[in-house]
Structure formats: structure tokens, C-alpha cells
Design a protein around this motif. Structure first.
Motif, short mmCIF file in Angstrom:
data_model
loop_
_atom_site.label_atom_id
_atom_site.label_comp_id
_atom_site.label_asym_id
_atom_site.label_seq_id
_atom_site.Cartn_x
_atom_site.Cartn_y
_atom_site.Cartn_z
N THR A 35 -52.82 -27.41 30.59
CA THR A 35 -52.18 -26.88 29.38
C THR A 35 -52.42 -25.38 29.34
O THR A 35 -53.41 -24.87 29.89
N MET A 36 -51.51 -24.67 28.69
CA MET A 36 -51.67 -23.22 28.56
C MET A 36 -51.14 -22.77 27.20
O MET A 36 -50.17 -23.33 26.69
N THR A 37 -51.77 -21.74 26.67
CA THR A 37 -51.22 -21.06 25.51
C THR A 37 -50.14 -20.10 25.99
O THR A 37 -50.01 -19.83 27.19
N LEU A 38 -49.39 -19.55 25.06
CA LEU A 38 -48.38 -18.55 25.39
C LEU A 38 -49.03 -17.36 26.10
O LEU A 38 -48.52 -16.87 27.12
N THR A 39 -50.16 -16.91 25.59
CA THR A 39 -50.85 -15.76 26.19
C THR A 39 -51.29 -16.07 27.62
O THR A 39 -51.14 -15.24 28.53
N GLU A 40 -51.83 -17.26 27.84
CA GLU A 40 -52.27 -17.64 29.18
C GLU A 40 -51.10 -17.71 30.15
O GLU A 40 -51.20 -17.27 31.31
N ALA A 41 -49.99 -18.27 29.69
CA ALA A 41 -48.81 -18.37 30.55
C ALA A 41 -48.31 -16.99 30.94
O ALA A 41 -47.91 -16.75 32.09
N GLN A 67 -45.15 -28.92 23.46
CA GLN A 67 -46.07 -28.01 22.81
C GLN A 67 -46.82 -28.78 21.72
O GLN A 67 -46.23 -29.52 20.93
N GLU A 68 -48.11 -28.59 21.70
CA GLU A 68 -48.95 -29.23 20.69
C GLU A 68 -50.09 -28.29 20.32
O GLU A 68 -50.86 -27.87 21.19
N GLU A 69 -50.16 -27.92 19.06
CA GLU A 69 -51.21 -27.04 18.55
C GLU A 69 -51.30 -25.75 19.37
O GLU A 69 -52.39 -25.28 19.72
N GLY A 70 -50.13 -25.20 19.69
CA GLY A 70 -50.10 -23.91 20.36
C GLY A 70 -50.34 -23.95 21.86
O GLY A 70 -50.40 -22.90 22.51
N ARG A 71 -50.48 -25.14 22.43
CA ARG A 71 -50.69 -25.27 23.87
C ARG A 71 -49.50 -26.01 24.49
O ARG A 71 -49.03 -27.01 23.93
N PHE A 72 -49.05 -25.51 25.62
CA PHE A 72 -47.91 -26.11 26.31
C PHE A 72 -48.40 -26.94 27.48
O PHE A 72 -49.40 -26.61 28.12
N ARG A 73 -47.68 -28.01 27.77
CA ARG A 73 -47.98 -28.85 28.93
C ARG A 73 -46.66 -29.35 29.52
O ARG A 73 -45.64 -29.41 28.83
#
Length: 269
Positions: A35-41, A67-73
Motif C-alpha cells: 500500500t502507498m500514500t499519495l506522497t509515497e507514490a 483507496q482506504e484511509e488515504g492509502r492506495f493498493r
């Protein structure tokens, strides 16, 4: 635009950067980044945060990410991308029954792979029934061809100019010293090509031995390779070469006979 990483460089006007960037976002997910946040991606792909956001939201709308709680998978729909190759490409369907036969006889992991750019990509796999190896290969796994018997078989059968281009590209990318450290690399490839098979002992991972042979189409063009991977605790070098190699080569000949039926149009994958 740096085209050294492309399999088939094209004119800049024909290149769609947005597609490249969208695929880069998908490929940024892996076993270490489930999973990644927008910033991490954005950090991983080198995209700006606004660009990463647009790509992630587009992929979400298309069903490729969630997307769940700001994290993408990734979502299972991503499998459609690889599944299209496996179902439309003839080679995986041709070799899978033979891999199953070899796996049943040897009770060890058997694979078929092809060169794709600067990597070996595994396109078919029959897993070991008793696994104690941490080297986990799956369909779609990409690996440096220098460190595997399968990869060296494929490199050994590249036309001379293509091999020279490959080695020059490694040097430009800073990976050429690895080849030199292994010693006599090009001499080794010549010996593999003349012998028709390759055995490597614990190069890809401590405790893992691999043996491989090339697969040819009707014109004699090497289009893929087949290998067996074993653990040192189970299979000695003598047994690998004396018992496993003849069975690998026998299956290879059966596959080559089938490939010949498809004619010269079966060239590469």
C-alpha cells in the motif's frame, strides 16, 4: 527522453508519456510496498504529487487500485493486464503441460522464461512440491539474466550485435562490473552456446542450483529457455548433471518438436 531502457525505441512524437507514467504507478506497488500514500507514490515514481494523484484516481476509477484511509493498493483487476498475455500468447500454453510432466518426474521447481529488455521474465512455472528455498519465482518474476542458468542460456544465444549492445547498456547503467567480477563472462557464454545447456551453483541465492537449456522455434531461433531449480540440501551437483539434465533435455526436445509445428511465426515473446 532516455531510450536505453526501452526494448524498441521509438520516435519521440510517437511516445505517449502519460501511458508510461500510469504504468509506472502500477509497477510501484510490490511486496515491499503493498500500500502507498499519495506522497509515497509520488516519491517512488518521481512524479509530482498532483500528477500522482491524477493517475491514482484514474486507476481507481478504472478499478485497478483501491483507496482506504488515504492509502492506495492494487485490486485484482490488475491481473487482467498479465492475464491477457498468458491467454493470448501461445508459448505459455504450449509449455505448461511439459513443465507439469517434468515437475511430476523430478519433484522440483521447473520454469520457462524469456528475455524481455534487460531481464529474464518467467512466463510459465511448475512449483516444487517440497520447497525449502527462499528464492521465490512466480509467473511474471523478473531477474537479472547474469545470475541464473536460464538467463545465461538466453544471453549465450543472442546474436553477437545484440549481446554487445546488452553489455554496453549494462556498463552505462553501472552494472557491468558485476559481469566482470564473475570472470570470463563472454567465454562462459560461448561454452554454454556450444554445450547447449548451463548449470549454475548458488549464484542466484546460497543453497540454490539451477540448470537450463534453450528452446527453439522451427528456424532454430532461441525464443525461450527452460530450467530446473533445486536446493543443495536435496540435490548434489553430480545428481543434477547426471540425472536431472538428461530429463530436462528430453523434455526440451519434446517442446521443440511441438514448437516446430507452429512454424517460423513463433519467434519471440
Amino acid at each position: 527522453m532516455d531510450q536505453t531502457r526501452f526494448v524498441h525505441p521509438i520516435a519521440p512524437g510517437d511516445y505517449v508519456q502519460s501511458l508510461d507514467k500510469g504504468l509506472a504507478v502500477i509497477k510501484a506497488f510490490n511486496s515491499d510496498r503493498r500500500t502507498m500514500t499519495l506522497t509515497e507514490a509520488a516519491e517512488v515514481t518521481g512524479l509530482s504529487k498532483p500528477s500522482a494523484r491524477r493517475f491514482l484516481l484514474t486507476l481507481q476509477a478504472l478499478g485497478y487500485v483501491a483507496q482506504e484511509e488515504g492509502r492506495f493498493r492494487l485490486r485484482p483487476r490488475v491481473l487482467d493486464l498479465g492475464g491477457s498475455y498468458l491467454t493470448s500468447g501461445e508459448l505459455p500454453g504450449i509449455v505448461n503441460p511439459y513443465l507439469a510432466d517434468l515437475n511430476a518426474e523430478l519433484r522440483e521447481a521447473c520454469s520457462v522464461g524469456v528475455l524481455d529488455g534487460d531481464n529474464v521474465v518467467y512466463i510459465a512455472r511448475a512449483s516444487a512440491q517440497q520447497r525449502i528455498m527462499t528464492f521465490n519465482v512466480q509467473v511474471g518474476t523478473r531477474i537479472d539474466p547474469v545470475i541464473t542458468a536460464l538467463g545465461r542460456v538466453l544471453l549465450a544465444n543472442l546474436p553477437g550485435p545484440e549481446l554487445e549492445t546488452y553489455l554496453e547498456r549494462r556498463e552505462q547503467l553501472g552494472t557491468q562490473p558485476q559481469v566482470h567480477q564473475l570472470g570470463g563472462f563472454q567465454d562462459d557464454l560461448t561454452a554454454i552456446r556450444e554445450r547447449g545447456w548451463c548449470l549454475m551453483d548458488q549464484e542466484v541465492e546460497l543453497g540454490v542450483r539451477t540448470i537450463a537449456a534453450p528452446l527453439h522455434n522451427v528456424d532454430g531461433l532461441v525464443i525461450a529457455g527452460i530450467n530446473v531449480a533445486v536446493h543443495t540440501a536435496r540435490v548434489s551437483l553430480e545428481r543434477l548433471e547426471g540425472e536431472f539434465l538428461p530429463k530436462l533435455l528430453a523434455i526440451r526436445e519434446r517442446i521443440n518438436e511441438t514448437l516446430a509445428e507452429y512454424g517460423p511465426e513463433l519467434k519471440n515473446y
